[in-house]
Structures are given as C-alpha cells and as structure tokens.
Motif scaffolding. Structure first.
Motif, PDB file in Angstrom:
ATOM      1  N   LEU A  35       0.725  -3.972   8.828  1.00  0.00           N
ATOM      2  CA  LEU A  35       1.936  -3.252   9.230  1.00  0.00           C
ATOM      3  C   LEU A  35       2.604  -2.592   8.033  1.00  0.00           C
ATOM      4  O   LEU A  35       3.097  -1.464   8.131  1.00  0.00           O
ATOM      5  N   LEU A  36       2.620  -3.299   6.912  1.00  0.00           N
ATOM      6  CA  LEU A  36       3.197  -2.747   5.686  1.00  0.00           C
ATOM      7  C   LEU A  36       2.481  -1.470   5.284  1.00  0.00           C
ATOM      8  O   LEU A  36       3.117  -0.450   4.988  1.00  0.00           O
ATOM      9  N   GLN A  37       1.150  -1.502   5.280  1.00  0.00           N
ATOM     10  CA  GLN A  37       0.393  -0.327   4.859  1.00  0.00           C
ATOM     11  C   GLN A  37       0.525   0.818   5.864  1.00  0.00           C
ATOM     12  O   GLN A  37       0.483   1.990   5.477  1.00  0.00           O
ATOM     13  N   ASN A  38       0.731   0.512   7.134  1.00  0.00           N
ATOM     14  CA  ASN A  38       0.994   1.565   8.115  1.00  0.00           C
ATOM     15  C   ASN A  38       2.324   2.246   7.816  1.00  0.00           C
ATOM     16  O   ASN A  38       2.483   3.435   8.047  1.00  0.00           O
ATOM     17  N   GLN A  39       3.281   1.477   7.297  1.00  0.00           N
ATOM     18  CA  GLN A  39       4.615   2.016   7.035  1.00  0.00           C
ATOM     19  C   GLN A  39       4.696   2.777   5.716  1.00  0.00           C
ATOM     20  O   GLN A  39       5.317   3.833   5.645  1.00  0.00           O
ATOM     21  N   VAL A  40       4.086   2.244   4.638  1.00  0.00           N
ATOM     22  CA  VAL A  40       4.255   2.859   3.315  1.00  0.00           C
ATOM     23  C   VAL A  40       3.009   3.574   2.807  1.00  0.00           C
ATOM     24  O   VAL A  40       3.063   4.255   1.795  1.00  0.00           O
ATOM     25  N   GLY A  41       1.887   3.410   3.488  1.00  0.00           N
ATOM     26  CA  GLY A  41       0.638   4.023   3.041  1.00  0.00           C
ATOM     27  C   GLY A  41      -0.274   2.998   2.390  1.00  0.00           C
ATOM     28  O   GLY A  41       0.113   1.859   2.133  1.00  0.00           O
ATOM     29  N   GLN A  42      -1.485   3.413   2.140  1.00  0.00           N
ATOM     30  CA  GLN A  42      -2.490   2.532   1.538  1.00  0.00           C
ATOM     31  C   GLN A  42      -2.036   2.049   0.168  1.00  0.00           C
ATOM     32  O   GLN A  42      -1.598   2.844  -0.659  1.00  0.00           O
ATOM     33  N   LEU A  43      -2.121   0.757  -0.065  1.00  0.00           N
ATOM     34  CA  LEU A  43      -1.742   0.165  -1.344  1.00  0.00           C
ATOM     35  C   LEU A  43      -2.992  -0.406  -1.998  1.00  0.00           C
ATOM     36  O   LEU A  43      -3.511  -1.443  -1.570  1.00  0.00           O
ATOM     37  N   ASN A  44      -3.477   0.276  -3.021  1.00  0.00           N
ATOM     38  CA  ASN A  44      -4.672  -0.176  -3.717  1.00  0.00           C
ATOM     39  C   ASN A  44      -4.431  -1.506  -4.407  1.00  0.00           C
ATOM     40  O   ASN A  44      -3.436  -1.670  -5.109  1.00  0.00           O
ATOM     41  N   GLY A  45      -5.324  -2.452  -4.179  1.00  0.00           N
ATOM     42  CA  GLY A  45      -5.232  -3.751  -4.811  1.00  0.00           C
ATOM     43  C   GLY A  45      -4.496  -4.799  -4.008  1.00  0.00           C
ATOM     44  O   GLY A  45      -4.479  -5.966  -4.396  1.00  0.00           O
ATOM     45  N   ILE A  46      -3.895  -4.426  -2.889  1.00  0.00           N
ATOM     46  CA  ILE A  46      -3.126  -5.406  -2.123  1.00  0.00           C
ATOM     47  C   ILE A  46      -4.023  -6.509  -1.569  1.00  0.00           C
ATOM     48  O   ILE A  46      -3.594  -7.639  -1.379  1.00  0.00           O
ATOM     49  N   GLU A  47      -5.304  -6.194  -1.356  1.00  0.00           N
ATOM     50  CA  GLU A  47      -6.223  -7.199  -0.829  1.00  0.00           C
ATOM     51  C   GLU A  47      -6.491  -8.326  -1.838  1.00  0.00           C
ATOM     52  O   GLU A  47      -6.958  -9.397  -1.468  1.00  0.00           O
ATOM     53  N   HIS A  48      -6.164  -8.122  -3.102  1.00  0.00           N
ATOM     54  CA  HIS A  48      -6.350  -9.144  -4.134  1.00  0.00           C
ATOM     55  C   HIS A  48      -5.031  -9.819  -4.522  1.00  0.00           C
ATOM     56  O   HIS A  48      -5.023 -10.692  -5.385  1.00  0.00           O
ATOM     57  N   ALA A  49      -3.952  -9.420  -3.897  1.00  0.00           N
ATOM     58  CA  ALA A  49      -2.632  -9.930  -4.265  1.00  0.00           C
ATOM     59  C   ALA A  49      -2.438 -11.366  -3.774  1.00  0.00           C
ATOM     60  O   ALA A  49      -2.938 -11.753  -2.707  1.00  0.00           O
ATOM     61  N   LEU A  50      -1.709 -12.138  -4.560  1.00  0.00           N
ATOM     62  CA  LEU A  50      -1.226 -13.431  -4.089  1.00  0.00           C
ATOM     63  C   LEU A  50      -0.093 -13.150  -3.113  1.00  0.00           C
ATOM     64  O   LEU A  50       0.645 -12.167  -3.262  1.00  0.00           O
ATOM     65  N   VAL A  51       0.032 -14.014  -2.113  1.00  0.00           N
ATOM     66  CA  VAL A  51       1.076 -13.817  -1.114  1.00  0.00           C
ATOM     67  C   VAL A  51       1.927 -15.082  -1.029  1.00  0.00           C
ATOM     68  O   VAL A  51       1.398 -16.195  -0.978  1.00  0.00           O
ATOM     69  N   ALA A  52       3.233 -14.877  -1.019  1.00  0.00           N
ATOM     70  CA  ALA A  52       4.163 -15.992  -0.852  1.00  0.00           C
ATOM     71  C   ALA A  52       5.081 -15.679   0.324  1.00  0.00           C
ATOM     72  O   ALA A  52       5.523 -14.543   0.498  1.00  0.00           O
TER      73      ALA A  52
END
Length: 79
Positions: A35-52
């Motif tokens: 949903l985030l990427q649909n709103q702001v566009g493709q974010l390179n590297g988000i698939e490797h991000a830590l999530v809290a």
C-alpha cells in the motif's frame, strides 16, 4: 490510519519521512508495504529493510492494525 516512518534512502526516494495510510481492517506488514508503494511510488531497497511496528522488530507476516506506527529501516553500510 497506519502511520509509516521512512528512514535514510527510503525517505529520500519518497521525499518524506512520514506517510499515513487509511486501512479498513488488520493488514500484514507485507500488505502495508505494498500500500505504501502504491501511494508514494516504487522504493528501491524496501524489500531488504528492517521493519518495526510500535518500536518492535517484526516479520512481514505480522499484523498491523489501525493506530499502529510502522517503521521501514534500510540496511546501513559503512566503514
């Protein structure tokens, strides 16, 4: 409403550090990321991000509910 915090390169790509997304039901972290990427566009590297969620590290299958804060923290390299 889910509040999203973006750090480092993700914030630069999105041109903001904070995003809010309306949700109508409990969602997985992975769904929130989409949903985030649909709103702001493709974010390179988000698939490797830590999530809290609410300042605790989580997995992509963990649930996010209305009022939660989700942080995406990309890996940092340095020397």
């Amino acid at each position: 409403m889910v509040h999203i915090l973006l750090f480092a390169s993700l914030a630069q790509q999105a041109e903001t550090e904070k995003v809010s997304i309306d949700v109508d039901s409990t969602r997985s972290v992975e769904e929130i990321r989409s949903l985030l990427q649909n709103q702001v566009g493709q974010l390179n590297g988000i698939e490797h991000a830590l999530v809290a969620v609410n300042e605790e590290y989580v997995e992509l299958t963990d649930e996010v509910k209305d009022g939660d804060t989700v942080a995406f923290i990309p890996p940092v390299s340095g020397g």
